[in-house]
Scaffold this active site. Sequence first.
Site, PDB file in Angstrom:
ATOM      1  N   GLU A  44      77.002 -20.512 -76.294  1.00  0.00           N
ATOM      2  CA  GLU A  44      76.570 -19.229 -75.723  1.00  0.00           C
ATOM      3  C   GLU A  44      77.784 -18.570 -75.075  1.00  0.00           C
ATOM      4  O   GLU A  44      78.434 -19.175 -74.217  1.00  0.00           O
ATOM      5  CB  GLU A  44      75.472 -19.453 -74.676  1.00  0.00           C
ATOM      6  CG  GLU A  44      74.180 -19.957 -75.285  1.00  0.00           C
ATOM      7  CD  GLU A  44      73.133 -20.370 -74.240  1.00  0.00           C
ATOM      8  OE1 GLU A  44      71.936 -20.289 -74.540  1.00  0.00           O
ATOM      9  OE2 GLU A  44      73.512 -20.792 -73.123  1.00  0.00           O
TER      10      GLU A  44
ATOM     11  N   ASN B 112      68.521 -22.638 -72.329  1.00  0.00           N
ATOM     12  CA  ASN B 112      67.909 -23.387 -71.226  1.00  0.00           C
ATOM     13  C   ASN B 112      66.815 -22.585 -70.525  1.00  0.00           C
ATOM     14  O   ASN B 112      65.844 -23.160 -70.031  1.00  0.00           O
ATOM     15  CB  ASN B 112      68.975 -23.838 -70.215  1.00  0.00           C
ATOM     16  CG  ASN B 112      69.769 -25.018 -70.753  1.00  0.00           C
ATOM     17  OD1 ASN B 112      69.341 -25.684 -71.694  1.00  0.00           O
ATOM     18  ND2 ASN B 112      70.926 -25.266 -70.177  1.00  0.00           N
TER      19      ASN B 112
ATOM     20  N   SER C 191      76.438 -24.750 -66.911  1.00  0.00           N
ATOM     21  CA  SER C 191      75.110 -24.612 -67.515  1.00  0.00           C
ATOM     22  C   SER C 191      74.206 -23.760 -66.628  1.00  0.00           C
ATOM     23  O   SER C 191      73.350 -23.047 -67.133  1.00  0.00           O
ATOM     24  CB  SER C 191      74.415 -25.969 -67.634  1.00  0.00           C
ATOM     25  OG  SER C 191      75.176 -26.857 -68.361  1.00  0.00           O
TER      26      SER C 191
HETATM   27  N1  LIG Z   1      76.480 -32.847 -69.958  1.00  0.00           N
HETATM   28  C1  LIG Z   1      75.830 -31.826 -70.495  1.00  0.00           C
HETATM   29  O1  LIG Z   1      74.783 -31.992 -71.150  1.00  0.00           O
HETATM   30  C2  LIG Z   1      76.358 -30.430 -70.356  1.00  0.00           C
HETATM   31  C3  LIG Z   1      75.994 -29.452 -71.301  1.00  0.00           C
HETATM   32  C4  LIG Z   1      76.534 -28.173 -71.187  1.00  0.00           C
HETATM   33  C5  LIG Z   1      77.358 -27.862 -70.122  1.00  0.00           C
HETATM   34  N2  LIG Z   1      77.674 -28.811 -69.194  1.00  0.00           N
HETATM   35  C6  LIG Z   1      78.569 -28.431 -68.085  1.00  0.00           C
HETATM   36  O2  LIG Z   1      79.879 -28.910 -68.363  1.00  0.00           O
HETATM   37  C7  LIG Z   1      80.542 -29.214 -67.140  1.00  0.00           C
HETATM   38  C8  LIG Z   1      81.029 -30.659 -67.200  1.00  0.00           C
HETATM   39  O3  LIG Z   1      79.934 -31.510 -67.411  1.00  0.00           O
HETATM   40  P1  LIG Z   1      80.104 -33.013 -67.954  1.00  0.00           P
HETATM   41  O4  LIG Z   1      78.750 -33.486 -68.325  1.00  0.00           O
HETATM   42  O5  LIG Z   1      81.210 -33.058 -68.942  1.00  0.00           O
HETATM   43  O6  LIG Z   1      80.581 -33.749 -66.613  1.00  0.00           O
HETATM   44  P2  LIG Z   1      81.423 -35.098 -66.470  1.00  0.00           P
HETATM   45  O7  LIG Z   1      81.150 -35.607 -65.111  1.00  0.00           O
HETATM   46  O8  LIG Z   1      81.228 -35.972 -67.659  1.00  0.00           O
HETATM   47  O9  LIG Z   1      82.953 -34.571 -66.529  1.00  0.00           O
HETATM   48  C9  LIG Z   1      83.588 -33.837 -65.533  1.00  0.00           C
HETATM   49  C10 LIG Z   1      85.050 -34.260 -65.526  1.00  0.00           C
HETATM   50  O10 LIG Z   1      85.801 -33.339 -64.761  1.00  0.00           O
HETATM   51  C11 LIG Z   1      86.792 -34.055 -64.058  1.00  0.00           C
HETATM   52  N3  LIG Z   1      87.231 -33.197 -62.953  1.00  0.00           N
HETATM   53  C12 LIG Z   1      86.592 -32.938 -61.800  1.00  0.00           C
HETATM   54  N4  LIG Z   1      87.305 -32.038 -61.069  1.00  0.00           N
HETATM   55  C13 LIG Z   1      88.407 -31.735 -61.796  1.00  0.00           C
HETATM   56  C14 LIG Z   1      89.524 -30.870 -61.605  1.00  0.00           C
HETATM   57  N5  LIG Z   1      89.628 -30.113 -60.517  1.00  0.00           N
HETATM   58  N6  LIG Z   1      90.459 -30.808 -62.581  1.00  0.00           N
HETATM   59  C15 LIG Z   1      90.351 -31.556 -63.695  1.00  0.00           C
HETATM   60  N7  LIG Z   1      89.316 -32.386 -63.934  1.00  0.00           N
HETATM   61  C16 LIG Z   1      88.360 -32.470 -63.003  1.00  0.00           C
HETATM   62  C17 LIG Z   1      86.124 -35.362 -63.662  1.00  0.00           C
HETATM   63  O11 LIG Z   1      87.080 -36.377 -63.402  1.00  0.00           O
HETATM   64  C18 LIG Z   1      85.264 -35.655 -64.893  1.00  0.00           C
HETATM   65  O12 LIG Z   1      85.930 -36.465 -65.830  1.00  0.00           O
HETATM   66  C19 LIG Z   1      79.544 -28.924 -66.021  1.00  0.00           C
HETATM   67  O13 LIG Z   1      79.741 -27.632 -65.544  1.00  0.00           O
HETATM   68  C20 LIG Z   1      78.201 -29.038 -66.742  1.00  0.00           C
HETATM   69  O14 LIG Z   1      77.170 -28.302 -66.141  1.00  0.00           O
HETATM   70  C21 LIG Z   1      77.206 -30.107 -69.296  1.00  0.00           C
END
Ligand SMILES: NC(=O)c1ccc[n+]([C@@H]2O[C@H](COP(=O)([O-])OP(=O)(O)OC[C@H]3O[C@@H](n4cnc5c(N)ncnc54)[C@H](O)[C@@H]3O)[C@@H](O)[C@H]2O)c1
Length: 285
Positions: free
Chosen positions: A152, A190, A119
């Site tokens: 996006e 954002n 993000s």
């Molecule tokens: N939550 C939101 O609102 C949102 C919106 C858009 C984008 N994002 C982006 O998406 C990404 C993930 O966010 P999220 O909210 O799903 O986080 P989250 O913490 O729910 O999930 C991340 C997952 O990745 C796993 N993980 C960590 N390292 C790993 C690896 N090397 N290999 C495989 N799995 C691994 C973790 O165990 C965890 O389950 C981030 O970059 C975040 O900025 C989040």
Amino acid sequence: MEVRKVGVIGLGAMGAGIAQLCVEAGVDTLGREVTPELGEKARDRIGHFLTRKVEKGQLEQGARDEAVGLLSLTTELDDFADCDLVIEAIVEELEPKRELFAELDRTCRPEAVLATNTSALSVTEIAAATTRPERVVGMHFFNPAPLMPLVEIVRAELTADEPFETAFAFGERIGKTPIRCNDTPGFVVNRVLIPLLNDCIRVLDEARVTPEDLDLGMKNGAGWPMGPCTLVDLVGIDVHVHASEALYEKTREPRMAPPPRLVAMRNAGLLGRKSGRGFYRYDNV
Ligand SMILES: NC(=O)c1ccc[n+]([C@@H]2O[C@H](COP(=O)([O-])OP(=O)(O)OC[C@H]3O[C@@H](n4cnc5c(N)ncnc54)[C@H](O)[C@@H]3O)[C@@H](O)[C@H]2O)c1
């Protein structure tokens, strides 16, 4: 390029939603978590969401079972060697993402497109960890990915046209509405929404308006579908503060900085809907 097999790395809130979209669109999908247990948990969550769609009459039972069957799991990066597109959705930190992309660069075939769902980080910096930055793009989904239509498609400094358009076409294929943009802090939505919501929160104190009245004001005077306090509660006050800090660090624009009121709420554990209390109280927790 036609995407026959997609990889999703990180099956947390976002990754599981993205994997769900892929299998619902009939695409062979490989998911990776750090442990088999976390992978299974994500698969159960996806299965559960699809079952709810069957119960609501939005999906046939057979299509649900077929979709779940398209998801395979691994903890090994070597298994991504035959993926045409890999979407990364691991923790929002630069170094782990760069390490992962360097590994993917070694493992994936040269034509594969590597996408990040970051993000707030720079797609260009993530791409620079590979020897093929021209095949790295941003695919920024919104939370919850199965419900929010937008993705996006982010062009980093060295992204070539073909992988960029492959990512765009894939976004359409899984039922999203993609838009194209460059790799600038906050991308499009954002960049606009975070300072706007921060302004709204500052107005609470400046105008001594209540959250209820501010929400009524923006809904009835500006046509917003949901008031700003309701929206920040839904997004999560911790998530919003974190995103504001990241944007402020990059742009140094004062409007990007999280308002002290939100930081205090975050520090007090008032995180919005998910914690049961933010600007409003929720009794569903
Ligand atoms: N939550 C939101 O609102 C949102 C919106 C858009 C984008 N994002 C982006 O998406 C990404 C993930 O966010 P999220 O909210 O799903 O986080 P989250 O913490 O729910 O999930 C991340 C997952 O990745 C796993 N993980 C960590 N390292 C790993 C690896 N090397 N290999 C495989 N799995 C691994 C973790 O165990 C965890 O389950 C981030 O970059 C975040 O900025 C989040």
